[in-house]
Design a protein around this motif. Structure first.
Motif, PDB file in Angstrom:
ATOM      1  N   LEU A 124       0.814  -1.288   0.127  1.00 52.82           N
ATOM      2  CA  LEU A 124      -0.027   0.017  -0.036  1.00 52.82           C
ATOM      3  C   LEU A 124       0.750   1.143   0.037  1.00 52.82           C
ATOM      4  O   LEU A 124       0.547   2.347  -0.632  1.00 52.82           O
ATOM      5  CB  LEU A 124      -1.046   0.028   1.440  1.00 52.82           C
ATOM      6  N   LEU A 125       2.001   1.245   0.748  1.00 55.13           N
ATOM      7  CA  LEU A 125       2.841   2.498   0.932  1.00 55.13           C
ATOM      8  C   LEU A 125       3.414   2.702  -0.323  1.00 55.13           C
ATOM      9  O   LEU A 125       3.877   3.886  -0.639  1.00 55.13           O
ATOM     10  CB  LEU A 125       3.860   1.864   1.918  1.00 55.13           C
ATOM     11  N   ASN A 126       3.668   2.062  -1.474  1.00 56.01           N
ATOM     12  CA  ASN A 126       4.343   2.061  -2.499  1.00 56.01           C
ATOM     13  C   ASN A 126       3.249   2.311  -3.830  1.00 56.01           C
ATOM     14  O   ASN A 126       3.772   2.748  -4.831  1.00 56.01           O
ATOM     15  CB  ASN A 126       5.256   1.171  -3.115  1.00 56.01           C
ATOM     16  N   MET A 138      10.356  15.524   6.936  1.00 59.85           N
ATOM     17  CA  MET A 138      11.036  15.165   8.250  1.00 59.85           C
ATOM     18  C   MET A 138       9.922  15.070   9.474  1.00 59.85           C
ATOM     19  O   MET A 138       9.925  16.323  10.097  1.00 59.85           O
ATOM     20  CB  MET A 138      12.210  16.002   8.574  1.00 59.85           C
ATOM     21  N   LEU A 139       9.259  14.000   9.760  1.00 60.60           N
ATOM     22  CA  LEU A 139       8.330  13.873  10.698  1.00 60.60           C
ATOM     23  C   LEU A 139       8.604  14.241  12.090  1.00 60.60           C
ATOM     24  O   LEU A 139       8.103  15.115  12.805  1.00 60.60           O
ATOM     25  CB  LEU A 139       7.697  12.524  10.872  1.00 60.60           C
ATOM     26  N   GLY A 140       9.948  13.623  12.337  1.00 57.89           N
ATOM     27  CA  GLY A 140      10.424  13.749  13.829  1.00 57.89           C
ATOM     28  C   GLY A 140      10.704  15.422  13.858  1.00 57.89           C
ATOM     29  O   GLY A 140      10.755  15.771  15.120  1.00 57.89           O
ATOM     30  N   HIS A 188      -1.905   8.077   2.313  1.00 60.12           N
ATOM     31  CA  HIS A 188      -0.965   7.301   3.186  1.00 60.12           C
ATOM     32  C   HIS A 188      -0.896   7.084   4.660  1.00 60.12           C
ATOM     33  O   HIS A 188      -0.283   6.568   5.307  1.00 60.12           O
ATOM     34  CB  HIS A 188       0.435   7.145   2.531  1.00 60.12           C
ATOM     35  N   PHE A 189      -1.907   8.151   5.113  1.00 59.22           N
ATOM     36  CA  PHE A 189      -2.137   8.258   6.593  1.00 59.22           C
ATOM     37  C   PHE A 189      -2.317   6.774   7.232  1.00 59.22           C
ATOM     38  O   PHE A 189      -2.925   5.995   6.616  1.00 59.22           O
ATOM     39  CB  PHE A 189      -3.335   9.096   7.150  1.00 59.22           C
ATOM     40  N   CYS A 190      -1.499   6.710   8.234  1.00 57.61           N
ATOM     41  CA  CYS A 190      -1.371   5.324   8.921  1.00 57.61           C
ATOM     42  C   CYS A 190      -2.769   4.658   9.018  1.00 57.61           C
ATOM     43  O   CYS A 190      -3.271   4.993   9.856  1.00 57.61           O
ATOM     44  CB  CYS A 190      -0.547   5.421  10.026  1.00 57.61           C
ATOM     45  N   ALA A 209       6.790   0.423  14.647  1.00 59.31           N
ATOM     46  CA  ALA A 209       6.687   1.781  15.063  1.00 59.31           C
ATOM     47  C   ALA A 209       6.358   1.762  16.346  1.00 59.31           C
ATOM     48  O   ALA A 209       6.619   2.562  17.212  1.00 59.31           O
ATOM     49  CB  ALA A 209       5.874   2.743  13.853  1.00 59.31           C
ATOM     50  N   THR A 210       5.149   1.050  16.738  1.00 56.59           N
ATOM     51  CA  THR A 210       4.628   0.636  17.914  1.00 56.59           C
ATOM     52  C   THR A 210       5.836   0.059  18.979  1.00 56.59           C
ATOM     53  O   THR A 210       5.683   0.864  20.163  1.00 56.59           O
ATOM     54  CB  THR A 210       3.467  -0.230  18.070  1.00 56.59           C
ATOM     55  N   VAL A 211       6.501  -0.558  18.606  1.00 53.55           N
ATOM     56  CA  VAL A 211       7.643  -0.980  19.488  1.00 53.55           C
ATOM     57  C   VAL A 211       8.460   0.372  20.019  1.00 53.55           C
ATOM     58  O   VAL A 211       8.944   0.329  20.974  1.00 53.55           O
ATOM     59  CB  VAL A 211       8.701  -2.232  19.084  1.00 53.55           C
ATOM     60  N   THR A 218       9.799   9.892   2.246  1.00 51.88           N
ATOM     61  CA  THR A 218      10.185  10.615   1.175  1.00 51.88           C
ATOM     62  C   THR A 218       9.166  10.589   0.253  1.00 51.88           C
ATOM     63  O   THR A 218       8.093   9.552  -0.020  1.00 51.88           O
ATOM     64  CB  THR A 218      11.442   9.899   0.459  1.00 51.88           C
ATOM     65  N   ARG A 219       9.070  11.426  -0.846  1.00 47.64           N
ATOM     66  CA  ARG A 219       8.039  11.454  -2.032  1.00 47.64           C
ATOM     67  C   ARG A 219       8.799  11.937  -3.148  1.00 47.64           C
ATOM     68  O   ARG A 219       9.943  12.650  -3.108  1.00 47.64           O
ATOM     69  CB  ARG A 219       6.970  12.662  -1.808  1.00 47.64           C
ATOM     70  N   TYR A 220       8.326  11.616  -4.425  1.00 48.80           N
ATOM     71  CA  TYR A 220       8.838  11.907  -5.641  1.00 48.80           C
ATOM     72  C   TYR A 220       8.013  13.270  -6.099  1.00 48.80           C
ATOM     73  O   TYR A 220       6.723  13.000  -5.983  1.00 48.80           O
ATOM     74  CB  TYR A 220       8.882  11.185  -6.669  1.00 48.80           C
TER      75      TYR A 220
HETATM   76  C1  HEM Z   1       2.997   4.279  16.742  1.00 45.91           C
HETATM   77  C2  HEM Z   1       2.816   3.426  15.751  1.00 45.91           C
HETATM   78  C3  HEM Z   1       2.719   3.679  14.290  1.00 45.91           C
HETATM   79  C4  HEM Z   1       3.239   4.728  13.589  1.00 45.91           C
HETATM   80  C5  HEM Z   1       4.197   6.005  14.131  1.00 45.91           C
HETATM   81  C6  HEM Z   1       3.028   4.756  12.192  1.00 45.91           C
HETATM   82  C7  HEM Z   1       3.402   5.632  11.363  1.00 45.91           C
HETATM   83  C8  HEM Z   1       2.886   5.751  10.185  1.00 45.91           C
HETATM   84  C9  HEM Z   1       3.326   6.508   9.141  1.00 45.91           C
HETATM   85  C10 HEM Z   1       4.113   7.924   9.124  1.00 45.91           C
HETATM   86  C11 HEM Z   1       2.737   6.288   7.812  1.00 45.91           C
HETATM   87  C12 HEM Z   1       2.461   6.965   6.485  1.00 45.91           C
HETATM   88  C13 HEM Z   1       3.918   6.855   5.700  1.00 45.91           C
HETATM   89  C14 HEM Z   1       4.023   7.797   4.470  1.00 45.91           C
HETATM   90  O1  HEM Z   1       3.227   8.588   4.176  1.00 45.91           O
HETATM   91  O2  HEM Z   1       4.968   7.795   3.385  1.00 45.91           O
HETATM   92  C15 HEM Z   1       2.024   4.898   7.857  1.00 45.91           C
HETATM   93  C16 HEM Z   1       1.538   4.054   6.921  1.00 45.91           C
HETATM   94  C17 HEM Z   1       1.128   2.865   7.318  1.00 45.91           C
HETATM   95  N1  HEM Z   1       1.175   2.094   8.473  1.00 45.91           N
HETATM   96 FE1  HEM Z   1       1.467   3.028  10.234  1.00 45.91          FE
HETATM   97  N2  HEM Z   1       2.350   3.411  12.268  1.00 45.91           N
HETATM   98  C18 HEM Z   1       2.216   2.955  13.420  1.00 45.91           C
HETATM   99  C19 HEM Z   1       1.459   1.649  13.521  1.00 45.91           C
HETATM  100  C20 HEM Z   1       0.975   0.734  12.657  1.00 45.91           C
HETATM  101  C21 HEM Z   1       0.343  -0.232  12.990  1.00 45.91           C
HETATM  102  C22 HEM Z   1      -0.021  -0.763  14.136  1.00 45.91           C
HETATM  103  C23 HEM Z   1      -0.257  -0.880  11.520  1.00 45.91           C
HETATM  104  C24 HEM Z   1      -0.970  -2.037  11.202  1.00 45.91           C
HETATM  105  C25 HEM Z   1      -1.620  -2.774  11.825  1.00 45.91           C
HETATM  106  C26 HEM Z   1       0.360   0.034  10.544  1.00 45.91           C
HETATM  107  C27 HEM Z   1       0.238  -0.161   9.190  1.00 45.91           C
HETATM  108  C28 HEM Z   1       0.560   0.905   8.369  1.00 45.91           C
HETATM  109  C29 HEM Z   1       0.238   0.810   7.026  1.00 45.91           C
HETATM  110  C30 HEM Z   1      -0.526  -0.482   6.202  1.00 45.91           C
HETATM  111  C31 HEM Z   1       0.684   1.774   6.109  1.00 45.91           C
HETATM  112  C32 HEM Z   1       0.486   2.491   4.899  1.00 45.91           C
HETATM  113  C33 HEM Z   1      -0.787   3.043   4.661  1.00 45.91           C
HETATM  114  C34 HEM Z   1      -1.104   3.318   2.866  1.00 45.91           C
HETATM  115  O3  HEM Z   1      -0.198   3.652   2.432  1.00 45.91           O
HETATM  116  O4  HEM Z   1      -2.175   3.588   2.750  1.00 45.91           O
HETATM  117  N3  HEM Z   1       0.957   1.198  11.385  1.00 45.91           N
HETATM  118  N4  HEM Z   1       2.366   4.556   9.488  1.00 45.91           N
END
Ligand code: HEM
Length: 418
Positions: free
Chosen positions: A104-106, A333-335, A367-369, A263-265, A310-312
């Protein structure tokens, strides 16, 4: 396509817009905030010498760029590798690349929307809220397993197992597989490091192959014996009369397993460290549900687990006076955005009682998580149970961060509680 890299060198950058920090220098990755402070004080939109592309550290810019449709995670839907000067995929990372192919991310729209809609239902708040009692039990089981000792590495004993087991069970894999899944995932995530070596590539590729072989067996079994789990849902759901292919199911499963714990760890480790170093009374931080949620948001803001995506640039453009060509990379730079003094009062202070906490740790835009509601519940439960059971928790050793700048998390968090 592990790391998005700048393809055509950018050469005409004036010196005053350049900044330098070596991503693998321990002084930098142990505390990237010193660099961010300088950027915020001078120019948060800058050219990062070591990466060779433009980067944005300001909250306003990062937040806007994440939503800006003129930028994408992928660019191959617009121009070919040859036209972009992008190297061909490496034969020795074929397995790894296969796992990323339908990540999904790509993906960009419409392929992204199709896949995301299919899995989204499982991750909406009202659905994941039902997992709360299971997460409470898991957190307590972890604490039971080490409470009798004098001190423990909280990353290994507590932070890592909880999200790994939760996401494995959601997908429909046995909890006993969690350590193995963590192993594969850690080896694959090494591909996102700055300056990946051949050895890392080979190891990540082998991990990807083993992961896919395992999933192929589970998928075959699940086709014969469907269950009430996400894997069965992905195998059987239809969108406009079309089902997902096995390759799509595998990519999505691996992404969910990897993104679902990494990321959760790190947020657990970083957050516990922030709380213990702040000197604040943990009892006050988890006194009510609302305060618990606010404390977790502040942990996410103050020491984010993911520091750069990153993004293109999908077309030639002028972005706030910076001229970008199609295919140029921008670093978001999210951080650093979370520590922008133009957005947050006392940005460098850990303050769980602040009311301006909304941050970009989970990204924004398409792409919001997807796992944000689940991650929030996992963190709220894990932190409240931990500090309730061990109110005298303290650091037993100086915490150290891993040598992976993008994934800002602790190698070890040695704590004691007597
Ligand atoms: C503290 C924990 C987490 C943080 C800080 C985090 C952060 C992020 C961020 C910043 C993105 C977007 C990346 C981008 O825009 O390029 C993202 C996407 C994503 N995250 Fe998380 N994440 C966390 C936990 C999780 C968990 C628990 C799951 C799954 C169960 C998950 C699954 C995903 C998926 C599948 C995407 C891609 C979504 C898409 O492209 O539509 N993440 N996450």
């Amino acid at each position: 396509m592990a790391a998005i890299i700048q393809l055509q060198p950018i050469t005409d950058v004036p010196d005053h817009r350049r900044a330098s920090a070596a991503p693998r220098d321990p002084v930098f990755y142990q505390n990237p905030y010193a660099f961010y402070d300088v950027l915020h004080g001078q120019d948060p939109s800058f050219f990062w010498d070591e990466y060779g592309h433009w980067c944005f550290a300001g909250f306003k810019q990062v937040s806007a760029l994440l939503r800006d449709k003129r930028f994408g995670r992928d660019i191959l839907h617009i121009k070919s590798r040859e036209e972009l000067g992008m190297p061909q995929p490496k034969p020795h990372t074929q397995a790894f690349d296969t796992t990323e192919q339908y990540s999904l991310l790509n993906l960009e729209q419409p392929a992204h929307t199709r896949l995301r809609n299919l899995v989204n239902r499982a991750f909406v708040s009202r659905h994941v809220e039902q997992l709360r009692p299971r997460i409470v039990r898991l957190a307590n089981e972890m604490i039971d397993s080490f409470e009798g000792e004098d001190s423990v590495d909280l990353i290994k004993a507590f932070a890592a197992p909880i999200p790994a087991i939760v996401i494995a069970e959601m997908i429909g894999l046995p909890a006993e597989m969690a350590p193995q899944l963590l192993g594969w995932s850690n080896r694959m995530v090494a591909m996102y490091m700055f300056g990946v070596t051949l050895e890392t590539e080979l190891d990540a590729d082998q991990a990807a192959q083993e992961f896919m072989d395992y999933l192929a067996t589970v998928i075959a079994e699940r086709r014969k014996n469907p269950r009430e789990d996400l894997l069965t849902h992905m195998l059987t759901a239809e969108i406009n009369g079309e089902k997902l292919t096995d390759a799509e199911v595998m990519s999505t499963t691996i992404l969910l397993l990897n993104a679902g714990h990494e990321a959760t760890v790190h947020t657990t480790g970083n957050g516990v460290k922030s709380i213990l170093e702040s000197g604040l009374d943990p009892a006050s931080l988890f006194a009510t549900e609302e305060q618990t949620a606010a404390t977790i948001e502040e942990c996410l803001r103050f020491d984010a687990p993911l520091h750069m995506f990153t993004r293109y640039a999908l077309s030639d453009m002028d972005y706030e006076g910076i001229s970008l060509r199609q295919g140029d990379v921008v670093g978001l730079m999210l951080g650093a955005a979370n520590r922008d003094p133009a957005r947050f009062a006392q940005a460098n202070t850990f303050d769980p009682f602040r009311t301006d906490g909304a941050n970009v740790s989970f990204g924004a835009g398409i792409h919001f998580c997807i796992g944000a509601p689940l991650a929030r519940i996992e963190l709220q439960v894990a932190f409240s149970e931990l500090f309730k059971r061990l109110p005298r928790l303290k650091l037993a050793d100086a915490p150290r961060y891993n040598n992976v700048y993008h994934f800002h998390g602790l190698e070890q968090l040695q704590v004691s509680w007597r």
